[in-house]
Each structure stands twice: as C-alpha cells, then as structure tokens.
Motif scaffolding. Sequence first.
Motif, PDB file in Angstrom:
ATOM      1  N   ALA A 194      38.751  47.958  34.209  1.00  0.00           N
ATOM      2  CA  ALA A 194      37.552  47.050  34.046  1.00  0.00           C
ATOM      3  C   ALA A 194      37.687  45.900  33.976  1.00  0.00           C
ATOM      4  CB  ALA A 194      37.168  47.886  32.322  1.00  0.00           C
ATOM      5  N   GLY A 195      37.142  45.168  34.765  1.00  0.00           N
ATOM      6  CA  GLY A 195      37.469  43.650  35.903  1.00  0.00           C
ATOM      7  C   GLY A 195      38.610  43.741  35.570  1.00  0.00           C
ATOM      8  N   SER A 196      39.300  42.300  36.583  1.00  0.00           N
ATOM      9  CA  SER A 196      40.538  42.132  36.543  1.00  0.00           C
ATOM     10  C   SER A 196      41.362  41.718  34.869  1.00  0.00           C
ATOM     11  CB  SER A 196      40.681  40.849  37.939  1.00  0.00           C
ATOM     12  OG  SER A 196      40.051  40.062  37.113  1.00  0.00           O
ATOM     13  N   VAL A 197      40.193  41.915  34.102  1.00  0.00           N
ATOM     14  CA  VAL A 197      40.937  40.885  33.328  1.00  0.00           C
ATOM     15  C   VAL A 197      41.661  42.688  32.619  1.00  0.00           C
ATOM     16  CG1 VAL A 197      39.118  41.441  31.357  1.00  0.00           C
ATOM     17  CG2 VAL A 197      40.666  39.408  31.572  1.00  0.00           C
ATOM     18  N   GLY A 198      41.158  43.353  32.260  1.00  0.00           N
ATOM     19  CA  GLY A 198      41.334  44.753  32.215  1.00  0.00           C
ATOM     20  C   GLY A 198      42.773  44.997  33.197  1.00  0.00           C
ATOM     21  N   ASN A 249      42.570  27.854  41.216  1.00  0.00           N
ATOM     22  CA  ASN A 249      42.867  27.906  39.804  1.00  0.00           C
ATOM     23  C   ASN A 249      41.879  27.882  39.075  1.00  0.00           C
ATOM     24  OD1 ASN A 249      45.189  27.778  37.766  1.00  0.00           O
ATOM     25  ND2 ASN A 249      44.560  25.575  37.534  1.00  0.00           N
ATOM     26  N   ASN A 250      41.742  28.948  37.481  1.00  0.00           N
ATOM     27  CA  ASN A 250      41.077  28.672  37.013  1.00  0.00           C
ATOM     28  C   ASN A 250      41.467  27.743  36.072  1.00  0.00           C
ATOM     29  OD1 ASN A 250      38.948  28.750  35.112  1.00  0.00           O
ATOM     30  ND2 ASN A 250      38.855  31.013  35.320  1.00  0.00           N
ATOM     31  N   PRO A 251      40.509  26.227  35.506  1.00  0.00           N
ATOM     32  CA  PRO A 251      39.285  25.654  35.726  1.00  0.00           C
ATOM     33  C   PRO A 251      39.872  24.637  36.814  1.00  0.00           C
ATOM     34  CG  PRO A 251      40.850  24.566  34.129  1.00  0.00           C
ATOM     35  CD  PRO A 251      41.482  26.055  34.040  1.00  0.00           C
ATOM     36  N   ALA A 293      40.623  35.879  41.564  1.00  0.00           N
ATOM     37  CA  ALA A 293      39.465  36.051  41.351  1.00  0.00           C
ATOM     38  C   ALA A 293      38.174  34.890  41.981  1.00  0.00           C
ATOM     39  CB  ALA A 293      39.162  35.965  40.073  1.00  0.00           C
ATOM     40  N   TYR A 294      39.236  34.648  42.719  1.00  0.00           N
ATOM     41  CA  TYR A 294      37.852  33.294  43.609  1.00  0.00           C
ATOM     42  C   TYR A 294      38.248  32.727  45.186  1.00  0.00           C
ATOM     43  CZ  TYR A 294      36.736  32.306  38.939  1.00  0.00           C
ATOM     44  OH  TYR A 294      36.641  32.292  37.073  1.00  0.00           O
ATOM     45  N   HIS A 295      39.274  34.362  45.672  1.00  0.00           N
ATOM     46  CA  HIS A 295      39.419  34.403  46.701  1.00  0.00           C
ATOM     47  C   HIS A 295      38.730  34.370  48.251  1.00  0.00           C
ATOM     48  CE1 HIS A 295      41.176  35.795  50.585  1.00  0.00           C
ATOM     49  NE2 HIS A 295      40.327  36.648  50.782  1.00  0.00           N
ATOM     50  N   ARG A 331      42.231  40.903  42.283  1.00  0.00           N
ATOM     51  CA  ARG A 331      40.913  40.839  42.523  1.00  0.00           C
ATOM     52  C   ARG A 331      40.191  41.439  41.916  1.00  0.00           C
ATOM     53  NH1 ARG A 331      41.380  40.254  49.856  1.00  0.00           N
ATOM     54  NH2 ARG A 331      42.435  38.682  48.828  1.00  0.00           N
ATOM     55  N   THR A 332      38.784  40.414  41.700  1.00  0.00           N
ATOM     56  CA  THR A 332      37.520  41.179  40.612  1.00  0.00           C
ATOM     57  C   THR A 332      36.244  41.384  41.833  1.00  0.00           C
ATOM     58  OG1 THR A 332      36.362  40.852  39.120  1.00  0.00           O
ATOM     59  CG2 THR A 332      37.041  38.708  40.256  1.00  0.00           C
ATOM     60  N   PHE A 333      35.377  42.286  41.277  1.00  0.00           N
ATOM     61  CA  PHE A 333      33.891  42.236  41.651  1.00  0.00           C
ATOM     62  C   PHE A 333      32.874  40.989  41.197  1.00  0.00           C
ATOM     63  CE2 PHE A 333      35.285  45.630  43.565  1.00  0.00           C
ATOM     64  CZ  PHE A 333      35.244  46.062  44.784  1.00  0.00           C
ATOM     65  N   LEU A 388      29.220  44.483  35.164  1.00  0.00           N
ATOM     66  CA  LEU A 388      29.724  45.907  35.059  1.00  0.00           C
ATOM     67  C   LEU A 388      31.301  45.869  34.754  1.00  0.00           C
ATOM     68  CD1 LEU A 388      27.253  47.271  37.980  1.00  0.00           C
ATOM     69  CD2 LEU A 388      27.779  47.538  35.512  1.00  0.00           C
ATOM     70  N   ARG A 389      32.139  44.361  34.936  1.00  0.00           N
ATOM     71  CA  ARG A 389      33.197  45.263  34.918  1.00  0.00           C
ATOM     72  C   ARG A 389      34.209  45.948  35.427  1.00  0.00           C
ATOM     73  NH1 ARG A 389      34.137  41.735  33.691  1.00  0.00           N
ATOM     74  NH2 ARG A 389      36.380  41.878  32.396  1.00  0.00           N
ATOM     75  N   VAL A 390      34.377  45.540  36.862  1.00  0.00           N
ATOM     76  CA  VAL A 390      35.480  46.089  38.025  1.00  0.00           C
ATOM     77  C   VAL A 390      35.494  45.259  38.476  1.00  0.00           C
ATOM     78  CG1 VAL A 390      32.993  46.509  39.619  1.00  0.00           C
ATOM     79  CG2 VAL A 390      35.405  47.839  39.840  1.00  0.00           C
TER      80      VAL A 390
HETATM   81  C1  LIG Z   1      40.983  33.677  37.025  1.00  0.00           C
HETATM   82  C2  LIG Z   1      40.805  34.743  36.738  1.00  0.00           C
HETATM   83  N1  LIG Z   1      41.026  35.420  36.934  1.00  0.00           N
HETATM   84  C3  LIG Z   1      40.498  36.524  36.282  1.00  0.00           C
HETATM   85  C4  LIG Z   1      39.374  36.407  36.124  1.00  0.00           C
HETATM   86  C5  LIG Z   1      38.573  38.112  35.155  1.00  0.00           C
HETATM   87  O1  LIG Z   1      37.226  38.650  35.199  1.00  0.00           O
HETATM   88  P1  LIG Z   1      37.174  39.661  35.591  1.00  0.00           P
HETATM   89  O2  LIG Z   1      37.617  39.782  34.383  1.00  0.00           O
HETATM   90  O3  LIG Z   1      35.056  39.690  35.535  1.00  0.00           O
HETATM   91  O4  LIG Z   1      37.385  40.382  36.595  1.00  0.00           O
HETATM   92  C6  LIG Z   1      38.439  35.149  35.815  1.00  0.00           C
HETATM   93  C7  LIG Z   1      37.361  35.280  34.622  1.00  0.00           C
HETATM   94  O5  LIG Z   1      37.311  34.557  34.357  1.00  0.00           O
HETATM   95  C8  LIG Z   1      39.413  34.340  36.077  1.00  0.00           C
HETATM   96  O6  LIG Z   1      39.195  33.042  36.382  1.00  0.00           O
END
Ligand SMILES: Cc1ncc(COP(=O)(O)O)c(C=O)c1O
Length: 472
Positions: free
Chosen positions: A89-93, A163-165, A193-195, A220-222, A231-233
């Motif tokens: 559920a999202g890359s954070v999941g 890198n975020n941010p 996530a930003y590839h 990675r993330t959608f 939608l969280r994937v």
């Molecule tokens: C570096 C990074 N990884 C992962 C995520 C998580 O994204 P998501 O859970 O929406 O896939 C974010 C979201 O801001 C992010 O900046």
Amino acid sequence: MTGPRLRQDLAQLPAYTPGRPAVTGTSGLGPGHKLSSNENPYPPLPSVLQAVAEQSAAFNRYPDMSATHLTAALASRFDVPVDDIAVGAGSVGVLGQILAAVVAPGDEVVYAWRSFEAYPILVQVAGATPVPVPLTPDERHDLGAMAAAVTDRTRLVLVCSPNNPTGTAVRRAEFEQFLDRIPDDVLVVIDEAYHEFVTDPDVPDGLDLYRGRSNVAVLRTFSKAYGLAGLRVGYLIAHSPVAAAVRRTAPPFAVTALAQAAAIASLSARDELHDRVDALNQGRTRVEAALTGQGWALVPSQANFVWLRTGRDSAAFTAACAANGVTVRPYGDEGVRVSIGTPDADDAFLATAAAWRAQACCHWVLVSGYVVAIEYGTSYRVVNARGQVRSTLQANQTFDMLADSRDLGALLEALLRETPAASPPESLIAKAGSSASIAAPGPGGSGPLSGEPDRPPTSQHQVADRQFYWAG
Ligand SMILES: Cc1ncc(COP(=O)(O)O)c(C=O)c1O
C-alpha cells in the motif's frame, strides 16, 4: 481505571507531517496551488479512470491478495522474475513490510538525514534504532559517513535517490564504491520514489545495481510520476529471498483491486505518462532557472520539487507563499520544499519567491562605515560605505553559522573570521560587537550594493531584532 497499557516509546516518535492542503491566497489570487506533497498535479488519465471505474463495480469482493496481474506486468516491464517483486500500500507500506522482514529490536537502520520523514518513524515503530547520517553541506548523501556508520548491528541501509526533500541524487561511481563497502548481509534499499524524474545520465537506475548485487533492492511507487498517490500502491524489486520475506510481512489485501487496476493501466499508458513527466521536468528547469535568476542558491534537483535553504525564515516564507495561495512544505528552521506543479502554480510560486527575494536582499545595516548585506541563501557581503565590496561569502556552511548569530556584532565577527583578507581593523570589530553604533542608512545613504544597483536600502534594523533577516 488506568486503561490498556500502550507502548511507552510511541509518544517519543516524531509525527509525520503531511503536506498541507491548498489554500486560497489572502491577496485574492484565486484558488490555491498545492505544492506541498510532491504529487503529480495532472488529473488521472482517462484510460486509468476507466480501469478504476470498471473495477469499482466489484469492490464488494476482496482484492487478489497476490496482485498476480500487477506483479506480472511489473516483471515484464522491468525484465525481472515475478519472484523478485513485492507490492504494498504505497512504497511507504512496502517499507514497513521491509522493516518487519529485516529488523528486530535493537538492530540499526542507517539513512541520510535530512531525508524522507517517514524513515525515523517507521524504523522506531519496528523497534529498531535509527542511525541518521547528516547530509553533506551541498545537500547530498554523505556516503563515506554512511558506510562508516554501518556496524555489526546494522541490518538495513536506506539510500533515498533522488533525496526527499533536497532533490539531490547519488551518482553511479560513488554509489558503486559505497555498495562495495557494505557487507553482503546488510540489505541496501534504494528508495527511488522520484526515479522517473531523473535526467542526469550519471545517476544510475537502481535496477542495474540490484541486478549485480544480492543485497541491493529498489523501492518504487505509483504515487508520484504515475499520479496514483490517492490509490496507494508501491513495489519492491529485490532478489527472491528478500522479496519473499517482504511478501510474507504484508498485511493481507493491502493493495486494493482499484489500485491494482490503476497501476496496470498506468503501466500501459507509458507514452502519456512520459509526456507528463516531461512537462514536469520542463517545469523544474524553468523554476530552477527563474529562482537562480532571482538570486536563490539552489542545489540542482533530480525530482519533481526544489529545495530552498530558507533557514529560520522557513515559516515566514511558507506564510508568504500561503498568502499568495501557494502551499509549500516547510522543514523547521532548515528550509522549504516546493513541488513542481502546473505552469500557473509554478508562476504563482515564482512571483512570491521574487517578491521575497526583492525584499530580503535589500536588508542591510551600517556598522561603523561598513554595510553588512545579507543576501538570501546566496551570499553575505561586507561593503564599505561607498558600496565597495570588501568581502563576499558563498557557502551553506556560512548560512548555518549566520543563522546561529544572535547579534550583528557576532555576525560581523563571523564574517570576518571567514574572510581574513577583508578584515577591517580590530577596533571596528570591537565597536560592532558592542552593538551600540549600528544604524540603518536612510535613502541615499551608502549607495548601491554591488550587483544590486537598482535596489535601494529599505529597512531599519535593530541588532537583536527578529525583523532582521538572519539568513537573508
Ligand atoms: C522518498 C520517498 N519515498 C517514499 C514515499 C512514499 O510514497 P508512497 O507511499 O505514496 O508510495 C515518498 C512520499 O513522499 C517519498 O518522498
């Protein structure tokens, strides 16, 4: 009644701060622009909406827990075995699943800091010990320090690239050298996530690194380039023992059928999504050029956002943006992250940034014949009363030092320590240190500052007054 016993350490966890919603500007600029969450500002593609609509007729049913079709589509897109994929559920999941699969209480997780703010939270929720390693002064991962931070307790290293941010990305040669230093039994997860926004050819595709090393995985993330944040994937590509462990720790049915359908449709809409990423990257180029033209010091971004080291003015700058209908993301006293949006959103942000710069870079004070001018994030100048520059500093490290300066005397001393060649006499430093002789020049006072001929001084300043822009 005492109630149920909860984990004591949860109260200590930092809270995740989501990007604030759009605001409407107090200056009547119309509907707000949300540039605070690195989302894709474009609405869902018709083909993706259609896939979701079709799927929505069946949400009385549980989704396919193995996400079979999505996994197959990812395997085919990236030419990897299906066994090497885990979705969540999202890359954070997925990151939560990774931690559940890899760390036990007391194990250490190394990551750069500042980076994605979910890292310390998830690591501590998993009972592991966070080992944050400060970024370099130019906002990059300090890979040498990160490798040195690995101990026999380290189970996981997170590399956020871009890198975020800060938007900086790790380059190929330094990445490979770094990976060579990490023991084989420590998992390295490259958070990409930003590839899709990366344009620097020197920045490797994490999948190339994963292919050659059994301990490297790519997350990675959608949510970002693909525009499916709501939608969280997300997914992990890792060698099969790792991917299998990460599938095992997944909460059942975490990825909904709607999310799976949308992700599959998105993988088929490659060209349209590519056009959108292209438009956002053009927006990034335009925003960076405009900001640089305004005099901001930027580290080039490889993601769909830019990072401004606004220091202690971060909250004030955020408020200035909000007043103009633009929501940005402040990070304490460090800086502000601004997502790239539609061209009109970017324009609204750039207008605020320009107004801020014009105001901020006019701040100057007269100290016994010397003018100390503070230029926002770019330079700090000591000029004499005739406007001749005696010293100029250009450094983030100076920025931090200045941000800590509580009075102008200390500030001037610090400036002079950094640039001994330009030192005025000791007596001047002493006088400045006493703070008594500081006055603001009136119009026509000391003449223009070098490089800013058309900007007259505007403000009165007191030494210890917060109105004085410590960092700009
Ligand atoms: C570096 C990074 N990884 C992962 C995520 C998580 O994204 P998501 O859970 O929406 O896939 C974010 C979201 O801001 C992010 O900046």
